[in-house]
Each structure stands twice: as structure tokens, then as C-alpha cells.
Design an enzyme around this catalytic site. Sequence first.
Site, short mmCIF file in Angstrom:
data_model
loop_
_atom_site.label_atom_id
_atom_site.label_comp_id
_atom_site.label_asym_id
_atom_site.label_seq_id
_atom_site.Cartn_x
_atom_site.Cartn_y
_atom_site.Cartn_z
CB SER A 43 36.31 49.03 38.06
OG SER A 43 36.12 50.39 38.38
CE LYS A 44 32.80 48.81 30.62
NZ LYS A 44 31.49 48.43 30.14
#
Length: 515
Positions: free
Chosen positions: A255-256
Site C-alpha cells: 500500500s501507500k
Amino acid sequence: MSVRVRFAPSPTGMLHVGALRDALFKSLFARHWGGQNILRIEDTDRTRYSPESEQEFIDTLKWVGIEFDEGPHIGGPNAPYRQSERKEAGIYAEWIVVLLGKGHAYKAFDTPEQLEEMREIQMINKRPSGYFGGIWRDGSPEQVAAAEAEGKPFVIRQRIPRDTAIVIEDAIRGRVEWDSNTVDDPVLIKADGMPTYHFASMVDDHVMEITHIIRGEEWLSSAPKHACLFDSFGWDRPIFVHCPVIVGTDGKKLSKRHGATRVLDYAARGFLKQALKNFIALIGWSPGDDREAMTEQELIEAFDIKGIQPSPGKFDYEKLKWLNGCAIRALDPEQLLQEIADYLARPYTTEYFEQLEPEPGSPNPKDVLRTLLLLRTTIETDRAYALEAIKLEQQRVQTLADFGEACEFFFVDLPPMDQKAVDKWFKDPVTASLFAYLLEECSSAYLSESGPEVYDASLRAFQAAYGLEKLGPVVHPTRVALTGKTTGPGLFELMSVLGPARIAARVERAKGLLK
RNA sequence: GGCCCGGUCGUCUAGCGGUUUAGGACAUCGCCCUUUCACGGCGAAGAUCGCGGGUUCGAGUCCCGUCCGGGCUACCA
């Protein structure tokens, strides 16, 4: 029968490296077997779908060079390739009627509140949660008719068989078995009439004659539902291939938080598509021998489901950089220059560095951008000179973006000086004589078209004349004077590229900096 | 809570019952090359194969248990 696979993304955001891996495996597999690779857009969730995202998917896939034989952008015998359009065409409605007729699906009129309450009770009782019956699975035709007459909203659910085992043969994991009483009845058609993934995807896979359902392992728990659906229709099941996923360094889904995951960001950072594909392919797959840096063709030839690992892999940025360096070195200089020119011509490259936040430990995005624009200008105005500079830096960079900073000193009139380097190398008394000598040499005509060996001879002549034991006191101050740095390409090569005029101007400036 | 999947150096992996003192690669460290930084070459360190039981003459490789990690458990995909 020829192999047919499909990349079926749900365009709800950017295309991240996990999705790229998914697409890459399928593409490699299809090419390996000379089969077809199909792009299908899964946009049945209209609340999350975005056309910009779909465009990003197509742009990104185009950049990495993953091509499709059928898809919304090129058409094909199974058009349309967007599920929303297929829904409009009545494809799913037609098949749900068949399933309803066979008794393998049923209408359910439960409210969201009722479902919520049901799940809570199931959790408390330590039972599998989900829809296993209620009144509608076995509702009488009269009950259903009455509910319909009232105009109650309903969904259509799949009737999973009870008291039996559901077995799939996964190509990576082998036999996987479920007690069918732990598999709940999934919604096939939502209250708004849209099909869910479970239905649309399987119907399409059958209609499009997909032979291998290659997808991430997060789908493994829905596999029994999908297998049952094929069985209910009396269709042959495709081969299920549940691939491991790429996870962040903490072992969780990428994810980010794990840094860049958007594939276009890797393009903007100066990674070559072949290196990125090579690297991504190696997470969760191996050719079975020790090969690592491979060409596209080698990847296609070697790719095999047997080489896919069942366990998830982490994304190692350092290894990507190494592979990218290998790919840069594998290019011949003309190709490399073109690669760089294309890289700099892409609007997202500048956009990316413009919006990038400075990070401690990595070069300032503003500087990277400035040097990159300088490189672009030079390629446009003096391609031959830019090529010579790039040749000298090719062995020492890891990304295309590195060329900006590395080549900067070639392209500016007077490069910025590293003060530490000046302090260290401009204090020896002989340096003044060295600079005077260099200026004199530059004024001689013989240097104008000279190769590295002439500069080599010239500097060694100075060394001999002054009885210097080592070449260091000659080379280092000269390097600092010419490049402003203590690192870089071989001094004689770099001098040959700069030429006497630039050398003279820089030495002149350096003279003024002497202690 | 339920169901399912996974577990070899820090990381990616090779291994498919014996040729294993567990091989390669990235990263790390050292040496060589060398005018610097890289590249390249050589070498070092690093995994008792999650743990515990079996099966077997022999197990990282087969079986069971256990622990840990992950996924799913939506009218998302």
C-alpha cells in the site's frame, strides 16, 4: 485448444505493482504458449469505477509493453469488454435466467439490517458467517411471488450445494478442499440489477473461453463458489491458478505506506520497462536455474506455472535498482540516448518530480528536475555532445533519472563546486603551476580534436616535469576544477569530451579559487 | 469467531528422499582492477531450512501436531 487468459482489473485507482505483476504473469504465460491475452474491464461497482483510472490502466500497460489480443481499446470477437456494457447487452440477465431455471440460484429479499444481525449472531455462536439459508433459500414459490408483488427489493444468490465437499485443483497449490457447509451463498445479482464479480467474471470467463483463471491468492477463498458456478451451468471448469501476492517489507499487502506502488511512478523515476518487468517477474517466480537478468524473450521462453512460488514475496527496491543498472548497461549508447529522450519527453516525468516531497537521504527533487531539463535541452540542441556524456556515465548510474545529476557538469558553463573538494585539492602549491600548464595546453591547436590518450600523455608530461611521484596530485585537482566533484568518469575521457575551450574556462575559474 | 493459504540466509530464490559441508542473486564487508566514483573480477560473513514429534537405513524435501504470518469472511473487486 489454445491458451486464453484475461487481465480483468477493476479500475478504481492507480495501477500499482501488484496489478502489474498479475498482468505480467498472464502476458508471459499467453506468449509462452502462443495463446491470447484479453483485457476486460470489471466495472460492475459503479460507485467506485472511474474513467480516469481506466485510462491510467491502459496508459501504464502501454508503457510497460504488455499487449492484448482483445480488449475495450482494440475490440475483438467477444466485444464489448466492459462489464457495464455487457450488462446493458443483456448477457448476464440471460444466464441468470438459466441458473434460476436450474434451481441453482434464488431470489432473496433480506434487508441489509437483517443480514447484519445474522452475521453478528453467527460470530457469537462461533459459526461460519455468511448467508447459508434463511427463509429465501428454501422459500416457497408463493412466498417469493408475494414478496415480489409487494415490490420488495431483492438480490439473486447462488445456491451452493450442502453436505458435500468442494474440491478444486489449483495449479500452484494442488488440491484444496472445502466443506460446502462453510461456503455461503454469494450474491450474483445485486438489487440494482448489476452482477457481482462472482457472476459476471465467471460468465465472461466461460463465454470468452478462458482456459486459465490466473489471479491473486486473495481469490482463493471464493474459488469454491466459482467452481460450483461452473458446475451448476454444466460448463467445464478452467484451470485455477492462485498466485502469491507482492507484499510490503512488513509482510502486509502493498500500500501507500510502503513507498511508491504506482507503476507510472517507477517510469517517472527512470526505471526501464524491461528491468521493471524482469524484477517483478522474479518475485514469486523463478526460471528454475540461476538466471536473473533476463531479456523479454528469455522471460517468455522460460515462464511456466511450475516456477511460481506459493508464498508471498516482498518488494526489494535495491534489487530493482541493480537490475535497472544492468538493463541500462545492456543498451547500446544510441538506444540509451533514445530511451532517455523518450523518458524526458513524457509529461509525467517532470510532473512527478514537481510534486515529489524532498526526502532526507535522497537527492532533492528540484535538483533532479533541473538537471534533467538541462539534459533534455542538450539532447535537443547538441545531440552528439549529449551522447558522449551519456556514454561516459552509462557504467555508473542505476536509473535514467541519475543521468541528470551525473551529466550536469558537462552541460553547464561552470559547474557548481563542492567546497570540500576544493578545500582538499586546491591547497598543494603545485596546483597553481598545474592550472597554468593546462591553460597553456588548451591554447595549443593540437588538443582540439584529441582523444583521451592525448590528455593522458599531456598530464603525465606535467607529472614528469615536476618530478611528482604519483599522478594523484595532477588528476584530482584537475577533476575538481573541471567537474566540481571528486567522483565521475575517467578524467582523460571526460577531458576529451569537454574539449579545450570548456577546459580552459573552468581552469580559469578554478585559478581564482586557489588558496 | 469461522474457513483457506503460506513459512529455506536481512531480501528474492534453487532445492522436487540420498551428488547438500543447503546453491545463486541483491544488500553488507574485504581484496583486486584503477587517477576518483562506479562497472567488472575474486573472496568473506550470513539459513541447524518456524518449532516439536513421527515415517525412513537416510528428511529442507513425506505425515501429524503446534506456533507465527497472510487472505477471505460486503448487494467491493
